[in-house]
Design an enzyme around this catalytic site. Structure first.
Site, PDB file in Angstrom:
ATOM      1  N   GLU A   1      14.157 124.464   5.086  1.00  0.00           N
ATOM      2  CA  GLU A   1      14.255 123.998   3.707  1.00  0.00           C
ATOM      3  C   GLU A   1      15.622 124.355   3.152  1.00  0.00           C
ATOM      4  O   GLU A   1      15.979 125.538   3.098  1.00  0.00           O
ATOM      5  CB  GLU A   1      13.150 124.647   2.852  1.00  0.00           C
ATOM      6  CG  GLU A   1      11.759 124.175   3.262  1.00  0.00           C
ATOM      7  CD  GLU A   1      10.655 124.785   2.419  1.00  0.00           C
ATOM      8  OE1 GLU A   1      10.943 125.403   1.370  1.00  0.00           O
ATOM      9  OE2 GLU A   1       9.486 124.652   2.815  1.00  0.00           O
TER      10      GLU A   1
ATOM     11  N   GLU B   1      10.605 115.768  -0.048  1.00  0.00           N
ATOM     12  CA  GLU B   1       9.285 116.084  -0.621  1.00  0.00           C
ATOM     13  C   GLU B   1       9.303 115.933  -2.133  1.00  0.00           C
ATOM     14  O   GLU B   1      10.196 116.473  -2.817  1.00  0.00           O
ATOM     15  CB  GLU B   1       8.859 117.511  -0.226  1.00  0.00           C
ATOM     16  CG  GLU B   1       7.497 117.878  -0.835  1.00  0.00           C
ATOM     17  CD  GLU B   1       6.812 119.075  -0.228  1.00  0.00           C
ATOM     18  OE1 GLU B   1       7.331 119.660   0.744  1.00  0.00           O
ATOM     19  OE2 GLU B   1       5.741 119.437  -0.747  1.00  0.00           O
TER      20      GLU B   1
ATOM     21  N   LYS C   1      12.623 122.669  11.579  1.00  0.00           N
ATOM     22  CA  LYS C   1      12.851 122.182  10.208  1.00  0.00           C
ATOM     23  C   LYS C   1      13.139 123.395   9.335  1.00  0.00           C
ATOM     24  O   LYS C   1      12.496 124.445   9.502  1.00  0.00           O
ATOM     25  CB  LYS C   1      11.622 121.433   9.708  1.00  0.00           C
ATOM     26  CG  LYS C   1      11.704 121.005   8.237  1.00  0.00           C
ATOM     27  CD  LYS C   1      10.662 119.962   7.858  1.00  0.00           C
ATOM     28  CE  LYS C   1       9.304 120.508   7.518  1.00  0.00           C
ATOM     29  NZ  LYS C   1       9.268 121.430   6.377  1.00  0.00           N
TER      30      LYS C   1
HETATM   31  O1  KIV Z   1       4.991 122.871   5.872  1.00  0.00           O
HETATM   32  C1  KIV Z   1       4.677 121.684   5.782  1.00  0.00           C
HETATM   33  O2  KIV Z   1       3.577 121.258   6.128  1.00  0.00           O
HETATM   34  C2  KIV Z   1       5.646 120.761   5.228  1.00  0.00           C
HETATM   35  C3  KIV Z   1       5.073 119.478   4.699  1.00  0.00           C
HETATM   36  C4  KIV Z   1       4.751 119.659   3.270  1.00  0.00           C
HETATM   37  C5  KIV Z   1       5.961 118.360   4.955  1.00  0.00           C
HETATM   38  O3  KIV Z   1       6.792 121.038   5.167  1.00  0.00           O
END
Ligand code: KIV
Length: 286
Positions: free
Chosen positions: A115, A182, A113
């Site tokens: 951002e 988010e 993942k």
């Molecule tokens: O790092 C994390 O735990 C996240 C959550 C806020 C979804 O990205």
């Protein structure tokens, strides 16, 4: 059977909600896996809830790999997604692919993942081209806390809301396998979930998303660093842990623990022999 990125995509097609929780260690991940959580996110939130930093920006690739491996060892069924930490992909597309590869090869993750929306499409495209599923995290992006000046709901005015929609469409076009939303208004998240064909997973984004994620320390009331309206407490585990730790201290200081049932035995003859060998007039073993 092990969940894959296809499991999440099928859930959306079948209109079944996806469950995701953060996990950072073997023991907790195993409990979640055995409880039927679809997907475990090794989030860079570990910087705050596991390592005690004020934000996620200090988290390193080594931190992420270390925790990802532990979670992956526990996940017999759950799909494991690991975060690319701050500055592991911002510097170049090359770094993004290289570090995504490390999370897969060394961290044993099944997807990464990152951002970013429109500005990170090239990164998403190239990681995807390397056969690594990418989840794009948009809306509130905690790694940008310094630029944002705090953790705030995103997309409340027209321009911001439109920009988040454009982010979602752009990352889907770039190949993102799912989108994490988010802290955005619930109706905006619902609209985005209708506009994109990939699953959306929300945190503070309302019930219209295709799935939900929470930081497990929040849902178990174990962490009081940052409080959020959306972080429902499902059990007061933090308080129960404190009670147990206090009880332990009490029983040790009052010599109630360990009791005889917690002790190991040794043959009396052996201990008598040892006593006669080691006990002298001025030293005694009780
Ligand atoms: O790092 C994390 O735990 C996240 C959550 C806020 C979804 O990205």
């Amino acid at each position: 059977m092990k969940n894959t990125i296809l499991t999440l995509q099928q859930r959306k097609q079948n209109q079944q909600k996806i469950t995701m929780l953060t996990a950072y260690d073997y023991t907790t991940a195993k409990l979640m896996d055995e409880s039927g959580v679809d997907c475990l996110l090794v989030g860079d939130s570990l910087g705050m809830v596991m390592l005690g930093y004020d934000s996620t920006v200090s988290v390193t690739m080594e931190d992420m790999i270390h925790h990802s491996k532990a979670v992956a060892r526990a996940a017999k069924t759950a799909f494991v997604v690991t975060d690319l930490p701050f500055m592991s992909y911002h510097t170049s597309v090359y770094d993004a692919v290289l570090n995504a590869g490390r999370l897969i090869k060394e961290g044993q993750a099944q997807a990464v993942k990152l951002e970013g929306g429109q500005a990170f499409c090239e990164h998403i495209k190239m990681i995807t081209q390397a056969s690594i599923p990418v989840i794009a995290h948009i809306g509130l992006m905690p790694q940008s806390v310094l630029a944002l000046g705090g953790y705030k709901v995103q997309g409340k005015d027209y321009q911001q809301a439109k920009n988040i929609i454009l982010d979602a469409l752009a990352v889907e076009q770039a190949g993102a396998a799912a989108i994490l939303l988010e802290c955005v208004p619930a109706v905006l998240a619902t609209l985005i979930s209708e506009l994109v064909s990939v699953p959306t997973i929300g945190i503070g984004a309302g019930a219209g998303c295709d799935g939900q994620v929470l930081v497990y320390q929040d849902m178990l009331s174990m962490y009081d660093g940052v409080s959020s309206k959306f972080a429902k407490s499902f059990a007061p585990i933090g308080e129960q842990m404190k009670q147990a730790f206090k009880q332990y201290c009490h029983e040790v200081t009052e010599q109630q623990f360990p009791a005889s049932i917690h002790e190991f035995a040794i043959d009396d003859v052996i201990i008598q022999n040892l006593k006669s060998e080691f006990l002298t007039d001025n030293r005694s073993i009780v």
